[in-house]
Design a protein around this motif. Structure first.
Motif, short mmCIF file in Angstrom:
data_model
loop_
_atom_site.label_atom_id
_atom_site.label_comp_id
_atom_site.label_asym_id
_atom_site.label_seq_id
_atom_site.Cartn_x
_atom_site.Cartn_y
_atom_site.Cartn_z
N LEU A 214 1.37 -0.95 -0.01
CA LEU A 214 0.07 0.05 -0.16
C LEU A 214 1.36 1.43 0.23
CD1 LEU A 214 -2.87 0.83 -0.36
CD2 LEU A 214 -2.18 1.00 2.33
N LEU A 215 1.93 1.54 0.81
CA LEU A 215 2.85 2.23 0.98
C LEU A 215 3.74 3.09 -0.73
CD1 LEU A 215 3.13 4.32 3.38
CD2 LEU A 215 5.77 2.85 3.94
N ARG A 217 2.76 1.39 -3.35
CA ARG A 217 1.34 1.98 -4.35
C ARG A 217 1.36 3.93 -3.22
NH1 ARG A 217 -1.90 -2.78 -3.23
NH2 ARG A 217 -1.22 -4.21 -4.77
N ALA A 218 0.46 4.05 -2.82
CA ALA A 218 0.86 5.39 -2.09
C ALA A 218 2.16 6.73 -3.30
CB ALA A 218 0.64 5.73 -0.74
N ARG A 220 3.51 5.82 -5.84
CA ARG A 220 3.87 6.42 -7.39
C ARG A 220 2.34 7.09 -7.21
NH1 ARG A 220 1.75 0.40 -7.99
NH2 ARG A 220 1.65 0.88 -10.54
N ALA A 221 0.93 6.38 -6.21
CA ALA A 221 0.01 7.97 -6.66
C ALA A 221 0.52 9.24 -6.16
CB ALA A 221 -1.19 7.29 -5.69
N ALA A 229 -3.78 12.62 -4.08
CA ALA A 229 -3.02 11.68 -2.69
C ALA A 229 -3.46 12.56 -1.48
CB ALA A 229 -1.33 11.42 -3.19
N ARG A 230 -3.15 13.45 -1.48
CA ARG A 230 -3.65 14.91 -0.39
C ARG A 230 -5.53 13.75 -0.47
NH1 ARG A 230 -1.79 20.27 0.22
NH2 ARG A 230 -1.88 19.97 2.31
N LEU A 231 -6.08 13.64 -1.29
CA LEU A 231 -7.57 13.95 -1.18
C LEU A 231 -7.85 12.15 -0.24
CD1 LEU A 231 -9.09 15.15 -3.66
CD2 LEU A 231 -8.60 16.67 -1.67
N VAL A 232 -6.86 11.02 -0.92
CA VAL A 232 -6.67 10.09 -0.55
C VAL A 232 -6.25 10.03 0.83
CG1 VAL A 232 -8.05 8.78 -2.04
CG2 VAL A 232 -5.71 8.82 -0.98
N GLY A 233 -5.65 10.97 1.48
CA GLY A 233 -4.70 10.97 3.10
C GLY A 233 -3.69 11.07 2.93
N ILE A 234 -3.30 11.01 2.27
CA ILE A 234 -1.39 10.75 1.48
C ILE A 234 -1.13 12.17 2.23
CG2 ILE A 234 0.58 9.95 0.63
CD1 ILE A 234 -2.09 8.23 -1.46
N GLY A 235 -0.07 12.01 3.13
CA GLY A 235 0.97 13.99 2.83
C GLY A 235 1.53 13.76 2.26
N THR A 236 1.59 14.97 1.60
CA THR A 236 2.82 14.89 1.29
C THR A 236 4.49 15.06 1.92
OG1 THR A 236 1.57 16.22 -0.32
CG2 THR A 236 3.66 16.63 -0.67
N GLN A 238 4.44 13.07 4.25
CA GLN A 238 5.10 11.76 4.50
C GLN A 238 5.57 11.01 3.38
OE1 GLN A 238 1.17 9.21 4.90
NE2 GLN A 238 2.40 7.41 6.89
#
Lengths: 340, 237
Positions: A214-215, A217-218, A220-221, A229-236, A238
């Motif tokens: 998952l990480l 993929r995150a 790559r996203a 990416a930010r809209l699904v909660g992946i912090g820039t 992070q």
């Protein structure tokens, strides 16, 4: 030139190319995720090499104090960014302290190649996310040019710190294994096998990480669509920190692999990193397989030019970038015209 | 209790105000719509609530002040935005896009949620191996909605979900929106298609040049002569 010499040159080129490939991969990764051209990549090679060489002789490397200092600076930067204090203290104060304590206990007894290599990785790798937090996270929304200038500044600063903490003398470590494999006239050193094997394993590992976790993929996203990416909660912050950590680890590992082959100085990393960069540019800073292929090409080109015209070795390698850039700019000219 | 309450919200692009003095409430399980012409500030409003744009005024989510909180922290609280431009991960597969929608839970919860989303959008299951960039417009909207639902939001904000889609697909999308509100998620729907939006919503706000000019029960609004004249056309019935 006969076939034996050609075979040796190709082998040399592929071994060096493998190192450049690792560096090119991490440059592409960091650029895709954070838009930072990771100029300080070479410093991580030098730090990894010099740290490993120091451990190899049973002395405590200067990078330990650098790690502690940058950890403390990252702690202060994190406080200014109002991060949760507990995790912050754990990652930037407790971790360096633990690494220093482990080194202090282990190093005098010369624990062996594997332990030294792992310890070198543990010492050098955290420097990369610390640098991200101090230097790049506050600039996350800046333009690519501003980020590039910051990266050049970080490169110069880290090179200077390298001189302070490792001194001006070069170091070389003993090879991982003295064994060599011969097929007819052709022989492959144990170190070369280590480099090729570990590079291959690392590439497979990265492929698995980006394809199946998952990480991964995150990351790559984030590279494909930052807002998405930010809209699904992946912090820039992070993903940037993870990308830098991977790049730091890859740089340090390259240094550890290289230092038994050649003497490394505090400023040797830059040229090694630049060759990885050449490969990454040839691949357009975008394609992972392209970067690996280009890196092997750069390695082979380098070894042949050092045989034929060793004085012009670097010139030939870096000149190779010009036709590629010309070709790319001709191909993309139409797009730029549209923008005007 | 309200899921979302916005008070005196204002956003400006430089010196130019985009929306001003907007107050609205989305109750638990409610479906609230914001309608209005192009350029009225509808998307700006949603982006400000999501934290993509900086704003003044108060935004409260489940009685928690969101002031200054970054986008990803709002996602972790349970707010989801399906943006007008979808913002999908074009080179990643449909399944990977959905999986990343559940990023805030880690991987463990994906199985059940994935089945639920595929149940709502069977088309996505058929295409789960395809890169998102190869989907048609309607499928992209479905994927964007599916991705948002994977995060099990308490508040789902939809920005022009019917924009640029064929009438049959628009009908599908609105049917799914009605299905979703039955599952208990609160929805804030921004639409230019005022007739369809007022048909599914409980309450509506009319936004014109950055200000709320009218608000009330969706049924009342749909019957209001000013709305009928401006947004629904004479033929509405």
């Amino acid at each position: 030139m006969d076939s034996t010499i050609a075979a040796i040159l190709v082998q040399d080129g592929i071994v060096n190319g493998a190192i450049y490939a690792l560096l090119a991969l991490s440059l592409v990764l960091v650029f895709a995720v954070t838009r930072v051209v990771f100029v300080p990549q070479g410093e991580f090679v030098a730090y990894g090499a010099l740290t490993y060489a120091a451990l190899d002789t049973g002395t405590l490397p200067g990078s330990l104090w650098l790690l502690a200092g940058l950890g403390a600076a990252a702690f202060l930067a994190g406080l200014a960014q109002r991060r949760p204090i507990f995790g912050l203290a754990l990652s930037s104060l407790v971790l360096p302290a633990a690494i220093i304590a482990t080194s202090w206990l282990l190093v005098p007894s010369k624990p062996g190649i594997l332990a030294n290599a792992l310890l070198s990785l543990a010492i050098v790798t955290p420097i990369a996310p610390y640098i991200y937090r101090i230097g790049f996270q506050p600039l996350a929304e800046a333009s690519v040019l501003v980020l590039l200038i910051a990266a050049v500044a970080v490169h110069l600063a880290l090179m200077g710190l390298g001189l302070v903490f490792f001194g001006p003398e070069g170091s070389r470590a003993s090879a991982f294994s003295a064994a060599s494999v011969s097929v007819g006239d052709f022989s492959l050193s144990g170190q070369a096998l280590w480099i090729l094997g570990l590079t291959g394993a690392l590439m497979i590992g990265l492929y698995g990480f980006f394809g199946f976790t998952l990480l991964g993929r995150a990351l790559r996203a984030t590279a494909v669509n930052r807002l998405g990416a930010r809209l699904v909660g992946i912090g820039t912050a992070q993903s940037g920190s993870i990308a830098f950590t991977l790049a730091g680890a890859i740089g340090a590992l390259s240094g550890i692999l290289v230092v038994p082959l050649t003497t490394v100085y505090y400023d040797s990393g830059f040229v090694i990193g630049l060759k990885g960069f050449t490969a990454a540019i040839i691949a357009g800073m975008a394609s992972y397989p392209g970067a690996v292929l280009a890196a092997v090409l750069v390695g082979v080109l380098e070894s042949f030019s050092s045989f034929w015209a060793s004085a012009f070795k670097e010139v030939i390698v870096f000149t190779a970038i010009i036709p590629v850039l010309l070709w790319r700019s001709l191909r993309h000219a139409a797009i730029e015209d549209d923008d005007e | 209790m309200s899921v979302l309450s916005v008070e005196k919200l204002a956003v400006s692009y430089g010196a130019i105000p985009a929306v001003e003095d907007i107050s609205l409430v989305v109750p638990e399980g409610g479906l609230v719509t914001v309608i209005g012409p192009n350029g009225a500030g509808k998307s700006t409003l949603l982006n400000a609530i999501m934290g993509v744009l900086p704003s003044r005024g108060a935004i409260r989510f489940l009685d928690r002040d969101l002031g200054g909180m970054p986008v990803e922290a709002r996602v972790h609280l349970g707010i989801a935005l399906v943006p007008e431009k979808r913002e999908l991960f074009a080179t990643l597969s449909v399944a990977d896009n959905l999986l990343l929608g559940g990023f805030r839970f880690g991987r463990r919860h994906a199985g059940d949620e994935l089945d639920r989303v595929y149940g709502l959008f069977p088309r996505l299951r058929e295409r789960h191996r395809q890169p998102a960039g190869t989907l048609s417009g309607g499928e992209r909207q479905m994927l964007a909605m599916g991705r948002a639902l994977m995060g099990k939001p308490r508040l789902l904000m939809l920005d022009e979900p019917s924009l640029g889609l064929a009438p049959l697909i628009v009908r599908d999308i609105f049917r799914i929106i009605a299905d979703l509100r039955a599952t208990g998620v609160a929805i804030l729907l921004v639409e230019q298609n005022a007739r369809a939006a007022l048909r599914v919503a409980d309450r509506g706000y009319v936004l014109e040049t950055g200000r709320v000019t009218l608000e009330g029960e969706a049924k009342t609004l749909a019957a209001d002569p000013r709305i009928v004249e401006m947004y629904l056309g004479v033929a509405s019935g």
